[in-house]
Design an enzyme around this catalytic site. Structure first.
Site, PDB file in Angstrom:
ATOM      1  CE  LYS A  18     135.696  18.053  30.052  1.00 49.19           C
ATOM      2  NZ  LYS A  18     136.992  17.660  29.501  1.00 49.19           N
TER       3      LYS A  18
ATOM      4  NE  ARG B 199     150.141  32.291  32.920  1.00 46.05           N
ATOM      5  CZ  ARG B 199     149.117  32.712  32.202  1.00 46.05           C
ATOM      6  NH1 ARG B 199     149.304  33.533  31.186  1.00 46.05           N
ATOM      7  NH2 ARG B 199     147.879  32.296  32.479  1.00 46.05           N
TER       8      ARG B 199
ATOM      9  N   GLY C 201     145.461  17.064  19.255  1.00 46.46           N
ATOM     10  CA  GLY C 201     144.496  16.417  20.134  1.00 46.46           C
ATOM     11  C   GLY C 201     143.228  15.899  19.475  1.00 46.46           C
TER      12      GLY C 201
HETATM   13  P1  ATR Z   1     142.073  23.626  30.842  1.00 46.37           P
HETATM   14  O1  ATR Z   1     140.868  23.072  31.560  1.00 46.37           O
HETATM   15  O2  ATR Z   1     141.908  23.697  29.349  1.00 46.37           O
HETATM   16  O3  ATR Z   1     143.339  22.950  31.249  1.00 46.37           O
HETATM   17  P2  ATR Z   1     142.734  25.799  32.580  1.00 46.37           P
HETATM   18  O4  ATR Z   1     142.456  24.944  33.741  1.00 46.37           O
HETATM   19  O5  ATR Z   1     142.238  27.211  32.567  1.00 46.37           O
HETATM   20  O6  ATR Z   1     142.164  25.165  31.247  1.00 46.37           O
HETATM   21  O7  ATR Z   1     144.332  25.785  32.326  1.00 46.37           O
HETATM   22  C1  ATR Z   1     144.921  26.566  31.323  1.00 46.37           C
HETATM   23  C2  ATR Z   1     146.432  26.297  31.313  1.00 46.37           C
HETATM   24  O8  ATR Z   1     147.020  27.097  30.280  1.00 46.37           O
HETATM   25  C3  ATR Z   1     147.141  26.682  32.604  1.00 46.37           C
HETATM   26  O9  ATR Z   1     148.266  25.841  32.775  1.00 46.37           O
HETATM   27  C4  ATR Z   1     147.590  28.113  32.302  1.00 46.37           C
HETATM   28  O10 ATR Z   1     148.680  28.565  33.060  1.00 46.37           O
HETATM   29  P3  ATR Z   1     148.428  29.244  34.507  1.00 46.37           P
HETATM   30  O11 ATR Z   1     148.061  28.094  35.433  1.00 46.37           O
HETATM   31  O12 ATR Z   1     149.698  29.884  34.850  1.00 46.37           O
HETATM   32  O13 ATR Z   1     147.277  30.196  34.310  1.00 46.37           O
HETATM   33  C5  ATR Z   1     147.999  27.959  30.861  1.00 46.37           C
HETATM   34  N1  ATR Z   1     148.007  29.241  30.126  1.00 46.37           N
HETATM   35  C6  ATR Z   1     146.938  29.935  29.679  1.00 46.37           C
HETATM   36  N2  ATR Z   1     147.353  31.048  29.017  1.00 46.37           N
HETATM   37  C7  ATR Z   1     148.727  31.040  29.064  1.00 46.37           C
HETATM   38  C8  ATR Z   1     149.737  31.900  28.549  1.00 46.37           C
HETATM   39  N3  ATR Z   1     149.424  32.988  27.851  1.00 46.37           N
HETATM   40  N4  ATR Z   1     151.030  31.565  28.776  1.00 46.37           N
HETATM   41  C9  ATR Z   1     151.352  30.452  29.461  1.00 46.37           C
HETATM   42  N5  ATR Z   1     150.437  29.589  29.978  1.00 46.37           N
HETATM   43  C10 ATR Z   1     149.135  29.881  29.771  1.00 46.37           C
END
Ligand code: ATR
Length: 280
Positions: free
Chosen positions: A75, A161, A247
């Site tokens: 993207k 997080r 979704g």
């Molecule tokens: P996408 O494009 O699907 O949004 P991304 O940009 O990698 O994917 O974002 C993933 C989201 O899931 C983020 O908000 C991430 O939190 P961080 O920004 O702190 O990394 C969150 N996420 C992924 N694994 C997680 C976990 N085990 N616990 C809490 N949040 C998680």
């Protein structure tokens, strides 16, 4: 490459680029839209090498292709590939739809409007005047924030997080509405709508959330979908949420909006969502 097409010899060609792409539902939903609206078109999937997005897109359009959907991990490549961007693509910082408009390669992002039309039209939930909690601050959330704020909710709280990432989103969207960032353990108050945009569930975990987050008659929406309840949907059920959705509807509605940009006709989505649900 998989193909779902009409039987016409010269259908207009569309595709979705991704990697991996084999399990994409997009050919099924676009075939359903085409049939429903009697459009002569084909829609294929193409697994593109990670460093070869521009080359593959050039080949597709130079070969007469009319439009592309773009999914993970391309993207941002598509955003850079476009010569012109819609306002919503600029704000999302990502492109999921490409097509030539007046001979200019145009990048759009239909994820956010897809989310909003599923929520407000298919599910009948209002976002206006609501307190909304968003879990996560990644690309998926950035994609929906603009259209969500356009609905004029009372407030949007983004919990993540990594709080800095939530704060970055607040910076980008602070001019568009009442929005603030927090960590999970600092969430205060109760919310009418909770939206999950974390990918935590994919890793089999889910953030620990404070009790009593849900206001009366609250609704919960997971941007992810799965055959069985996601961890977030399980949490929503256990927390007594009255309205719960995943979704799959957003997936169909973002496709419908892309279809509309390409074909100038907006397909019906509810039955397509139901058919996809039956086949998950
Ligand atoms: P996408 O494009 O699907 O949004 P991304 O940009 O990698 O994917 O974002 C993933 C989201 O899931 C983020 O908000 C991430 O939190 P961080 O920004 O702190 O990394 C969150 N996420 C992924 N694994 C997680 C976990 N085990 N616990 C809490 N949040 C998680």
């Amino acid at each position: 490459m998989t193909t779902l097409s009409s039987t016409n010899n010269n259908p207009d060609r569309y595709a979705v680029f991704g990697n991996p792409i084999a399990h994409s539902k997009s050919p099924i939903l676009h075939a359903a839209f085409a049939k429903q609206t009697q459009q002569i078109m084909e829609y294929t999937t193409q697994c593109v090498e990670v460093d070869e997005f521009a080359k593959a897109a050039d080949e597709f359009f130079n070969g007469g292709g009319k439009g592309l959907n773009v999914t993970v991990p391309f993207k941002i490549d598509a955003f850079n590939y476009a010569q012109a961007l819609t306002e919503r693509a600029k704000k999302a910082g990502a492109v999921n739809t490409l097509y030539k408009k007046n001979n200019v390669m145009t990048g759009d992002n239909t994820d956010g409007v897809g989310f909003v039309s599923d929520v407000t039209e298919n599910l009948g939930w209002e976002l206006a005047n609501k307190n909304i909690l968003i879990l996560g601050a990644g690309g998926a959330i950035r994609g929906i924030l603009g259209p969500v704020l356009e609905q004029q909710p009372t407030s949007v709280v983004i919990a993540n997080r990594t709080v800095e990432k939530a704060e970055q989103l607040v910076e980008i969207f602070s001019g568009d509405g009442n929005i603030r960032a927090t960590s999970y353990d600092q969430i205060t108050g109760s919310f009418d709508i909770v939206i999950n945009g974390t990918s935590a569930g994919l890793h089999g975990s889910f953030p620990e959330l404070p009790d009593h987050l849900l206001a009366n008659h609250s609704a919960c929406y997971d941007l992810m979908y799965a055959k069985s309840d996601t961890l977030f949907i399980q949490w929503a059920k256990n927390s007594g949420s009255e309205h719960i959705a995943d979704g799959l509807g957003m997936l169909v509605c973002q496709g419908a909006e892309s279809f509309f940009q390409w074909r100038d006709i907006y397909p019906e989505t509810k039955h397509v969502i139901a058919t996809l649900r039956d086949n998950l």
